[in-house]
Design a protein around this motif. Structure first.
Motif, PDB file in Angstrom:
ATOM      1  N   PRO A 257       0.833  -1.211   0.000  1.00  0.00           N
ATOM      2  CA  PRO A 257       0.000   0.000   0.000  1.00  0.00           C
ATOM      3  C   PRO A 257       0.869   1.264   0.000  1.00  0.00           C
ATOM      4  CG  PRO A 257       0.032  -0.991   2.181  1.00  0.00           C
ATOM      5  CD  PRO A 257       0.757  -1.943   1.281  1.00  0.00           C
ATOM      6  N   PHE A 258       0.382   2.283  -0.672  1.00  0.00           N
ATOM      7  CA  PHE A 258       1.058   3.580  -0.690  1.00  0.00           C
ATOM      8  C   PHE A 258       0.001   4.644  -0.959  1.00  0.00           C
ATOM      9  CE2 PHE A 258       0.903   2.091  -4.999  1.00  0.00           C
ATOM     10  CZ  PHE A 258       0.632   3.208  -5.759  1.00  0.00           C
ATOM     11  N   GLN A 259       0.353   5.886  -0.718  1.00  0.00           N
ATOM     12  CA  GLN A 259      -0.571   6.993  -0.939  1.00  0.00           C
ATOM     13  C   GLN A 259      -0.254   7.688  -2.261  1.00  0.00           C
ATOM     14  OE1 GLN A 259      -1.214   9.744   2.334  1.00  0.00           O
ATOM     15  NE2 GLN A 259      -0.506   8.226   3.827  1.00  0.00           N
ATOM     16  N   ASN A 260      -1.297   7.886  -3.070  1.00  0.00           N
ATOM     17  CA  ASN A 260      -1.180   8.638  -4.315  1.00  0.00           C
ATOM     18  C   ASN A 260      -2.093   9.862  -4.200  1.00  0.00           C
ATOM     19  OD1 ASN A 260      -1.166   9.675  -6.906  1.00  0.00           O
ATOM     20  ND2 ASN A 260      -1.134   7.672  -7.879  1.00  0.00           N
ATOM     21  N   TRP A 261      -1.500  11.026  -4.060  1.00  0.00           N
ATOM     22  CA  TRP A 261      -2.264  12.247  -3.831  1.00  0.00           C
ATOM     23  C   TRP A 261      -2.883  12.803  -5.109  1.00  0.00           C
ATOM     24  CZ3 TRP A 261       0.611  15.826   0.173  1.00  0.00           C
ATOM     25  CH2 TRP A 261       0.747  15.114   1.378  1.00  0.00           C
ATOM     26  N   THR A 262      -2.453  12.334  -6.258  1.00  0.00           N
ATOM     27  CA  THR A 262      -2.954  12.874  -7.532  1.00  0.00           C
ATOM     28  C   THR A 262      -3.488  11.754  -8.414  1.00  0.00           C
ATOM     29  OG1 THR A 262      -0.685  12.775  -8.382  1.00  0.00           O
ATOM     30  CG2 THR A 262      -1.428  14.871  -7.493  1.00  0.00           C
ATOM     31  N   ARG A 263      -4.162  10.789  -7.808  1.00  0.00           N
ATOM     32  CA  ARG A 263      -4.645   9.632  -8.568  1.00  0.00           C
ATOM     33  C   ARG A 263      -5.709  10.029  -9.588  1.00  0.00           C
ATOM     34  NH1 ARG A 263      -5.932   6.362 -11.471  1.00  0.00           N
ATOM     35  NH2 ARG A 263      -6.372   4.159 -11.199  1.00  0.00           N
ATOM     36  N   ASP A 264      -6.706  10.821  -9.180  1.00  0.00           N
ATOM     37  CA  ASP A 264      -7.803  11.192 -10.066  1.00  0.00           C
ATOM     38  C   ASP A 264      -7.639  12.587 -10.644  1.00  0.00           C
ATOM     39  OD1 ASP A 264      -9.138   8.763  -9.724  1.00  0.00           O
ATOM     40  OD2 ASP A 264     -10.044   9.460  -7.856  1.00  0.00           O
ATOM     41  N   ASN A 265      -7.136  13.525  -9.848  1.00  0.00           N
ATOM     42  CA  ASN A 265      -6.876  14.869 -10.355  1.00  0.00           C
ATOM     43  C   ASN A 265      -5.785  15.500  -9.507  1.00  0.00           C
ATOM     44  OD1 ASN A 265      -8.212  16.280  -8.018  1.00  0.00           O
ATOM     45  ND2 ASN A 265     -10.025  15.268  -8.878  1.00  0.00           N
ATOM     46  N   ALA A 266      -5.306  16.627  -9.966  1.00  0.00           N
ATOM     47  CA  ALA A 266      -4.179  17.274  -9.292  1.00  0.00           C
ATOM     48  C   ALA A 266      -4.592  18.048  -8.054  1.00  0.00           C
ATOM     49  CB  ALA A 266      -3.446  18.205 -10.273  1.00  0.00           C
ATOM     50  N   ARG A 267      -5.878  18.408  -7.952  1.00  0.00           N
ATOM     51  CA  ARG A 267      -6.339  19.217  -6.829  1.00  0.00           C
ATOM     52  C   ARG A 267      -6.267  18.421  -5.537  1.00  0.00           C
ATOM     53  NH1 ARG A 267     -11.657  20.455  -7.124  1.00  0.00           N
ATOM     54  NH2 ARG A 267     -11.385  22.318  -5.829  1.00  0.00           N
ATOM     55  N   LEU A 268      -5.998  19.141  -4.422  1.00  0.00           N
ATOM     56  CA  LEU A 268      -5.774  18.467  -3.149  1.00  0.00           C
ATOM     57  C   LEU A 268      -6.213  19.380  -2.010  1.00  0.00           C
ATOM     58  CD1 LEU A 268      -4.458  15.682  -2.482  1.00  0.00           C
ATOM     59  CD2 LEU A 268      -2.410  16.936  -1.854  1.00  0.00           C
ATOM     60  N   ILE A 269      -6.705  18.760  -0.947  1.00  0.00           N
ATOM     61  CA  ILE A 269      -7.063  19.496   0.274  1.00  0.00           C
ATOM     62  C   ILE A 269      -5.916  19.371   1.265  1.00  0.00           C
ATOM     63  CG2 ILE A 269      -8.633  19.610   2.237  1.00  0.00           C
ATOM     64  CD1 ILE A 269     -10.855  18.668   0.445  1.00  0.00           C
ATOM     65  N   GLY A 270      -5.380  20.509   1.667  1.00  0.00           N
ATOM     66  CA  GLY A 270      -4.304  20.524   2.640  1.00  0.00           C
ATOM     67  C   GLY A 270      -4.843  20.635   4.056  1.00  0.00           C
ATOM     68  N   VAL A 271      -4.177  19.972   4.999  1.00  0.00           N
ATOM     69  CA  VAL A 271      -4.610  19.932   6.395  1.00  0.00           C
ATOM     70  C   VAL A 271      -3.523  20.551   7.268  1.00  0.00           C
ATOM     71  CG1 VAL A 271      -5.393  18.481   8.293  1.00  0.00           C
ATOM     72  CG2 VAL A 271      -5.904  17.830   5.927  1.00  0.00           C
ATOM     73  N   ALA A 272      -3.947  21.439   8.149  1.00  0.00           N
ATOM     74  CA  ALA A 272      -3.040  22.017   9.149  1.00  0.00           C
ATOM     75  C   ALA A 272      -3.720  21.908  10.514  1.00  0.00           C
ATOM     76  CB  ALA A 272      -2.714  23.470   8.820  1.00  0.00           C
ATOM     77  N   PHE A 273      -3.038  21.325  11.493  1.00  0.00           N
ATOM     78  CA  PHE A 273      -3.597  21.137  12.831  1.00  0.00           C
ATOM     79  C   PHE A 273      -3.065  22.203  13.777  1.00  0.00           C
ATOM     80  CE2 PHE A 273      -4.118  16.849  11.116  1.00  0.00           C
ATOM     81  CZ  PHE A 273      -5.433  16.582  11.476  1.00  0.00           C
ATOM     82  N   LEU A 274      -3.975  22.721  14.621  1.00  0.00           N
ATOM     83  CA  LEU A 274      -3.615  23.661  15.672  1.00  0.00           C
ATOM     84  C   LEU A 274      -4.058  23.070  17.012  1.00  0.00           C
ATOM     85  CD1 LEU A 274      -4.879  27.007  14.063  1.00  0.00           C
ATOM     86  CD2 LEU A 274      -2.561  26.059  13.972  1.00  0.00           C
TER      87      LEU A 274
END
Length: 371
Positions: A257-274
């Motif tokens: 298993p591995f993560q593919n961040w652009t499998r379907d499209n290039a757009r991505l949601i970024g996460v920042a925790f506080l």
């Protein structure tokens, strides 16, 4: 032997009898040179005609003509030299050896021409796609398929060409057949030795067809973030964020298993925790996040959200979501959100910063009498 070759041989021997004052080796050399010159001239005439023929053709035939010029010239020279050796007054045994060697070389040149045709077809196909566009998903799909199948085809052409060339040499052919027939252990050892190669070859075909990864995909492998830089017939090169290269076998992307961040499209949601105090004004933080996103050129204008996702015994965990047009921009946007939210809490909203508490209002326990 064809009749025209027999007639040509008789003519050559008749001329040699007329010039019997020449040594035999000189006659053989002259005949070979004459045939090679005739072949070279014929090649020049044919290529001049083909150049006129493909002038208005598409890029594939023009490229093929340019790439095949040297290879076809070598093939014609080999054929001409073989005819010269055949009709020359050379002894039968050395003549046969030379013709076998020329046939071996001719088959290799034909395989080289076929591999060149595959490369030219792949090059023409890839010219239709632009990898420099922002949303290059379609281009990456075709580039990945074409490059993997191109390398697989080159390997198969090389193996088949070499196998056909070796079949023209009786000694090598007989040795190979007797070795496979009498020593099954050697076949087993060879099969085991070729297993990783064949496994990666099959994995390459699977990746080309199902495409779990493509060229320029953003992936996380072995805990590292990077982009797929190159896919060969046996391994994948992932360029990590700090410019290191991680080399992984093709089977890795089929079996693990591995993560593919652009499998379907290039757009991505970024996460920042506080991590904020219980008294943090969540609605005020949410408005600040929206203000930061709207002011940032990295935000794509789609997703912006702030939610409390967890509470510990000391702080509350706040998740900030912002979307971007690709993985690299999303990473930069996440960093910008962290920096500006931290500066906002420090300068304008200090009550949101985590702090420790002591309960000073609780009455102390009464002392034990007689202690």
């Amino acid at each position: 032997m064809p009749q025209f070759v027999i007639d040509l041989t008789n003519t050559v021997f008749a001329l040699w009898r007329e010039f019997n004052w020449l040594p035999k080796w000189a006659v053989i050399t002259i005949i070979a040179v004459v045939f090679v010159v005739i072949g070279w001239a014929a090649n020049q005439v044919v290529f001049a005609f083909l150049k006129l023929l493909v002038r208005k053709r598409d890029l594939f035939w023009k490229g093929m003509l340019g790439r095949a010029r040297l290879k076809v010239r070598l093939a014609v020279m080999i054929i001409a030299l073989a005819l010269g050796v055949t009709v020359s007054p050379l002894a039968p045994e050395p003549s046969l050896m030379i013709r076998q060697a020329l046939l071996f070389a001719f088959i290799l040149v034909c395989g080289w021409m076929l591999a060149g045709a595959v490369d030219m077809g792949a090059l023409v196909h890839l010219r239709r796609f632009n990898m420099d566009t922002e949303d290059n998903l379609h281009a990456r799909k075709h580039v990945t398929q074409t490059r993997i199948l191109q390398r697989v085809a080159a390997i198969l052409i090389g193996l088949v060409t070499l196998g056909l060339a070796l079949l023209t040499i009786p000694g090598v052919r007989q040795w190979g057949m007797s070795l496979l027939a009498s020593a099954g252990v050697v076949g087993i050892v060879a099969g085991l030795a070729l297993q990783p190669f064949l496994t990666n070859l099959i994995a390459g075909i699977q990746i080309a067809t199902s495409q779990p990864i493509r060229i320029d995909d953003a992936v996380i492998v072995e805990g590292e973030w990077g982009r797929v830089e190159e896919i060969t017939s046996t391994y994948v090169v992932v360029k990590l964020w700090d410019w290191r290269r991680m080399i992984l076998p093709l089977t890795y992307f089929i079996q693990k298993p591995f993560q593919n961040w652009t499998r379907d499209n290039a757009r991505l949601i970024g996460v920042a925790f506080l991590y904020v105090d219980y008294e943090a004004p969540i609605e005020r933080l949410r408005l600040k996040l929206e203000e930061i996103a709207q002011a940032s050129p990295l935000w794509d204008g789609d997703v912006v959200s702030l939610q409390v996702t967890d509470i510990t015994d000391r702080v509350a965990q706040v998740r900030c979501l912002t979307s971007a047009r690709n993985a690299g921009v999303a990473f930069d946007l996440r960093c910008e959100v962290r920096e500006k939210m931290l500066a906002f809490m420090r300068d304008e909203c200090p009550e949101a910063l985590p702090r420790d508490r002591l309960d000073l209002d609780r009455e102390p326990s009464s002392p034990v009498i007689g202690a």
